[in-house]
Design an enzyme around this catalytic site. Structure first.
Site, mmCIF file in Angstrom:
data_model
loop_
_atom_site.group_PDB
_atom_site.id
_atom_site.type_symbol
_atom_site.label_atom_id
_atom_site.label_comp_id
_atom_site.label_asym_id
_atom_site.label_seq_id
_atom_site.Cartn_x
_atom_site.Cartn_y
_atom_site.Cartn_z
ATOM 1 N N HIS A 138 5.924 3.286 19.867
ATOM 2 C CA HIS A 138 5.551 1.867 19.896
ATOM 3 C C HIS A 138 6.741 1.071 20.416
ATOM 4 O O HIS A 138 7.408 0.344 19.681
ATOM 5 C CB HIS A 138 5.153 1.396 18.501
ATOM 6 C CG HIS A 138 4.456 0.073 18.487
ATOM 7 N ND1 HIS A 138 3.453 -0.229 17.591
ATOM 8 C CD2 HIS A 138 4.588 -1.034 19.252
ATOM 9 C CE1 HIS A 138 3.022 -1.463 17.802
ATOM 10 N NE2 HIS A 138 3.715 -1.968 18.818
ATOM 11 N N HIS A 140 8.193 -1.680 23.070
ATOM 12 C CA HIS A 140 8.061 -2.756 24.046
ATOM 13 C C HIS A 140 9.232 -2.616 25.016
ATOM 14 O O HIS A 140 10.383 -2.835 24.628
ATOM 15 C CB HIS A 140 8.107 -4.121 23.359
ATOM 16 C CG HIS A 140 6.958 -4.397 22.446
ATOM 17 N ND1 HIS A 140 5.995 -5.349 22.724
ATOM 18 C CD2 HIS A 140 6.604 -3.847 21.255
ATOM 19 C CE1 HIS A 140 5.109 -5.381 21.743
ATOM 20 N NE2 HIS A 140 5.461 -4.471 20.834
ATOM 21 N N LYS A 221 -3.325 0.384 26.214
ATOM 22 C CA LYS A 221 -3.094 -0.387 24.994
ATOM 23 C C LYS A 221 -4.095 -1.531 24.940
ATOM 24 O O LYS A 221 -4.171 -2.349 25.859
ATOM 25 C CB LYS A 221 -1.670 -0.945 24.996
ATOM 26 C CG LYS A 221 -1.373 -1.929 23.859
ATOM 27 C CD LYS A 221 -1.379 -1.242 22.501
ATOM 28 C CE LYS A 221 -1.062 -2.219 21.379
ATOM 29 N NZ LYS A 221 0.282 -2.778 21.466
ATOM 30 N N HIS A 223 -4.801 -4.820 22.933
ATOM 31 C CA HIS A 223 -3.995 -5.708 22.094
ATOM 32 C C HIS A 223 -4.697 -7.048 21.940
ATOM 33 O O HIS A 223 -5.235 -7.595 22.896
ATOM 34 C CB HIS A 223 -2.617 -5.907 22.728
ATOM 35 C CG HIS A 223 -1.607 -6.553 21.826
ATOM 36 N ND1 HIS A 223 -1.687 -7.877 21.444
ATOM 37 C CD2 HIS A 223 -0.490 -6.050 21.233
ATOM 38 C CE1 HIS A 223 -0.669 -8.170 20.657
ATOM 39 N NE2 HIS A 223 0.073 -7.082 20.508
ATOM 40 N N HIS A 250 -3.880 -2.498 18.848
ATOM 41 C CA HIS A 250 -3.396 -3.583 17.995
ATOM 42 C C HIS A 250 -4.615 -4.474 17.790
ATOM 43 O O HIS A 250 -4.997 -5.235 18.676
ATOM 44 C CB HIS A 250 -2.253 -4.318 18.689
ATOM 45 C CG HIS A 250 -1.794 -5.562 17.990
ATOM 46 N ND1 HIS A 250 -0.466 -5.824 17.734
ATOM 47 C CD2 HIS A 250 -2.466 -6.643 17.516
ATOM 48 C CE1 HIS A 250 -0.354 -7.002 17.138
ATOM 49 N NE2 HIS A 250 -1.558 -7.517 16.999
ATOM 50 N N HIS A 276 0.612 -0.058 13.741
ATOM 51 C CA HIS A 276 0.977 -0.763 12.495
ATOM 52 C C HIS A 276 -0.242 -0.976 11.588
ATOM 53 O O HIS A 276 -0.717 -2.083 11.367
ATOM 54 C CB HIS A 276 1.712 -2.078 12.742
ATOM 55 C CG HIS A 276 1.316 -2.837 13.965
ATOM 56 N ND1 HIS A 276 0.045 -3.271 14.202
ATOM 57 C CD2 HIS A 276 2.046 -3.242 15.036
ATOM 58 C CE1 HIS A 276 0.005 -3.909 15.352
ATOM 59 N NE2 HIS A 276 1.199 -3.903 15.882
ATOM 60 N N HIS A 324 4.847 -13.457 19.193
ATOM 61 C CA HIS A 324 3.515 -13.717 19.743
ATOM 62 C C HIS A 324 3.382 -15.104 20.365
ATOM 63 O O HIS A 324 2.280 -15.615 20.535
ATOM 64 C CB HIS A 324 2.449 -13.451 18.674
ATOM 65 C CG HIS A 324 2.383 -12.008 18.313
ATOM 66 N ND1 HIS A 324 1.778 -11.079 19.121
ATOM 67 C CD2 HIS A 324 2.910 -11.323 17.269
ATOM 68 C CE1 HIS A 324 1.908 -9.883 18.579
ATOM 69 N NE2 HIS A 324 2.598 -10.013 17.455
ATOM 70 N N ASP A 364 8.149 -0.631 17.103
ATOM 71 C CA ASP A 364 7.705 -1.954 17.559
ATOM 72 C C ASP A 364 8.913 -2.740 18.072
ATOM 73 O O ASP A 364 9.137 -3.904 17.738
ATOM 74 C CB ASP A 364 6.998 -2.709 16.445
ATOM 75 C CG ASP A 364 5.997 -3.742 16.959
ATOM 76 O OD1 ASP A 364 5.972 -4.000 18.177
ATOM 77 O OD2 ASP A 364 5.229 -4.291 16.149
#
Length: 571
Positions: A138, A140, A221, A223, A250, A276, A324, A364
């Site tokens: 995970h 980024h 992914k 999300h 996600h 998660h 976010h 993450d």
């Protein structure tokens, strides 16, 4: 003629043997040696006056053409893996592990599996622990320096998405579209770790998804920041089934397009990697955690909430807001962030990891998680759970092997299986890339002594280059020759989809790294998760957020003190 020595004498020379236990760092965990491959009295050790000399443990006749002659031997190591805690020599040839057993000279020594010749180098691991390089699924890809930080913690593989410091990358682990995927595959040529990239999974037109798989994405992914609707998820899974790739989800925190039950209805019985799964990192509030009970869900959790401490809840609100792209002046944005932070489900997360209900741990990275703390936090959770829940079944005083095997699987073999790369990495087994981490037991889980990547030392704690000896201060992590010249590409793998591999993506982009296809994903189930395959009935009280396993409430106390912390980071 025989010679007797005390156990302490033997341990000081050759390291621990069967029945001996090693404490892991300053935790309460003890690994007990189950088997020793050495022939007592014929141990191969390197140094002045030691046995690895010409005509002794080093064979004077053999050449490298002999398949059993090693390029590198890691001698007398304690191997901790998902299926074993053993003492053995590790034979490495052409960058791959080819044997685990007893190294030496078969002309004069018994039961030799690995031949030491004049072409063999030695890493002396007497009294040291060896583990497989960790896998973080995970990631980024926001900052290339993440790779170095992770490597120095014992992680050798990154899976995720991103294109740098874009808002999409900061939030969503997505490398969107063929152009970005190709550029990131090219960028990976300069990274000292294995990598695989996930594309964007939101599209009702399957062509937009397929072109990303053809471009080299190892999966997609889905999300919520791009819209984690049941429709988008179902379309992504359709493509995944066709091309044998993984879907990482996600889920929808706001429950805008449906609830947890609607998401699972869209998934049907198809396998996916649930990110998660506790929910603080995102996903259906408040009951995403229930998805871990499904046999087709491969659940992971991320390290910002692991282990649960008295600071965990307080630090998360700001992290969610920044990650976010939320605005503190907008009440709805504050409500969105608040909905994800529930101390009751966070307190249950550690217990679910300990029970083997959650199968993996990841970072993450820079999107609430810390890329260099996957391994440390994994062992902190194991320590806390032993402290609160006692030994696991089969464990006893000075033997926590069952718990240790469960936890090491969470960041090694299970992530590898989940993303179709277990043929190449994820464990200390013959035939796999020699991605190996060497630890002094005192520093286990915190600071590796050195990292072998593709059979060559890649990173190591070393002294001043102008020092008279290798231990001249300052001792710190330094790049080794595995990160220079052509070794940067010849010792690491780039993972791509099978279709991209078969269509020659390496030639199309002139990639120099070892390019390998992901495989055997779509038939997976949670039963394939080593030591972490439990599927009990899970429930979440919608008012109190309390979590129940088979009708019994589970929780843990917030830690105020942890091992593997300040005493290791004074300098």
């Amino acid at each position: 003629m025989s010679f007797k020595m005390t156990q302490n004498q033997y341990t000081s020379l050759y390291g621990p043997t069967v029945g001996d236990s090693i404490r892991l760092g300053d935790t309460n965990l003890f690994a007990q040696i189950e088997k020793d491959y050495a022939v007592y009295g014929e141990e191969a050790t390197f140094g002045g006056g030691k046995s690895i000399r010409d005509g002794m443990a080093q064979n004077p006749r053999v050449t490298r053409d002999d398949v059993n002659v090693a390029d590198l031997v890691i001698s007398n190591a304690v191997i901790i893996d998902y299926d074993k805690v053993v003492k053995a020599d590790i034979g490495i040839k052409n960058g791959y592990i080819f044997a685990i057993g007893n190294a030496g000279n078969p002309d004069i020594m018994d039961n030799v599996d690995i031949i030491i010749g004049s072409t063999t180098d030695i890493i002396a691991a007497e009294g040291k622990i060896v583990t497989a390089g960790g896998i973080d699924t995970h990631v980024h890809f926001i900052n290339p320096e993440q790779a170095e930080v992770a490597l120095e913690s014992g992680i050798t593989t990154h899976i995720g998405g991103g294109t740098g410091a874009s808002e999409g990358s900061k939030a969503t682990t997505v490398t969107p579209g063929p152009w970005h995927i190709h550029r990131m595959l090219e960028a990976a040529e300069g990274l000292p770790i294995n990598v695989g990239f996930t594309g964007k999974g939101q599209a009702t037109n399957p062509t937009a998804l397929i072109e990303q798989i053809n471009a080299g994405a190892i999966g997609l992914k889905v999300h919520e920041d791009w819209g984690a609707t049941p429709s988008a998820l179902s379309h992504a899974l359709d493509v995944a089934d066709e091309f044998d790739v993984q879907i990482a989800l996600h889920a929808d925190t706001l429950n805008e397009a449906g609830f947890m039950e609607d998401t699972m209805a869209a998934v049907k019985d198809r396998v996916l990697h649930m990110y998660h799964t506790e929910g603080a990192g995102g996903g259906h509030a408040p009951d995403l955690i229930k998805s871990a009970a499904f046999p087709n869900i491969l659940p992971s959790s991320t390290n910002p909430t692991l282990p649960y401490t008295h600071n965990t809840v307080d630090e998360h609100l700001d992290m969610v807001m920044i990650t976010h792209h939320l605005n503190a002046a907008i009440p709805e944005d504050i409500a969105f962030a608040d909905s994800r932070i529930r101390k009751e489900t966070i307190a249950a997360e550690d217990v679910l990891q300990d029970m083997g209900v959650f199968s993996m741990i990841s970072s993450d990275s820079q999107a609430m998680g810390r890329v260099g703390e996957v391994i440390t936090r994994t062992w902190q959770v194991a320590h806390r759970m032993k402290e609160q829940r006692g030994p696991l079944d089969g464990d006893y005083v000075h033997n926590d092997n069952n718990r240790i095997k469960r936890y090491i699987a969470k960041y090694t073999i299970n992530p590898a299986i989940t993303h179709g790369i277990s043929e190449y990495v994820g464990s200390i087994e013959p035939g796999k890339l020699a991605d190996i981490v060497l630890w002094d037991p005192i520093f286990f889980g915190v600071k590796p002594e050195l990292v072998v990547k593709g059979g060559l030392i890649n990173s190591a704690v070393n002294g001043d280059a102008n020092g008279s000896i290798p231990t001249s201060e300052p001792m710190k992590y330094r790049k080794m020759y595995g990160q220079y010249g052509g070794n940067l590409t010849s010792t690491s793998m780039t993972f791509v989809s099978k279709t991209a591999y078969e269509n020659g993506i390496n030639r199309a982009l002139n990639l120099k790294r070892m390019v390998r296809p992901v495989k055997n994903i779509r038939q997976l189930s949670k039963a394939d998760m080593k030591n972490n395959s439990a599927t009990p009935k899970l429930d979440v009280d919608p008012q109190t957020y309390e979590v129940y396993v088979d009708g019994e409430k589970i929780t843990s106390n917030a830690a105020t003190e942890l091992p593997l912390t300040q005493r290791y980071f004074l300098f």
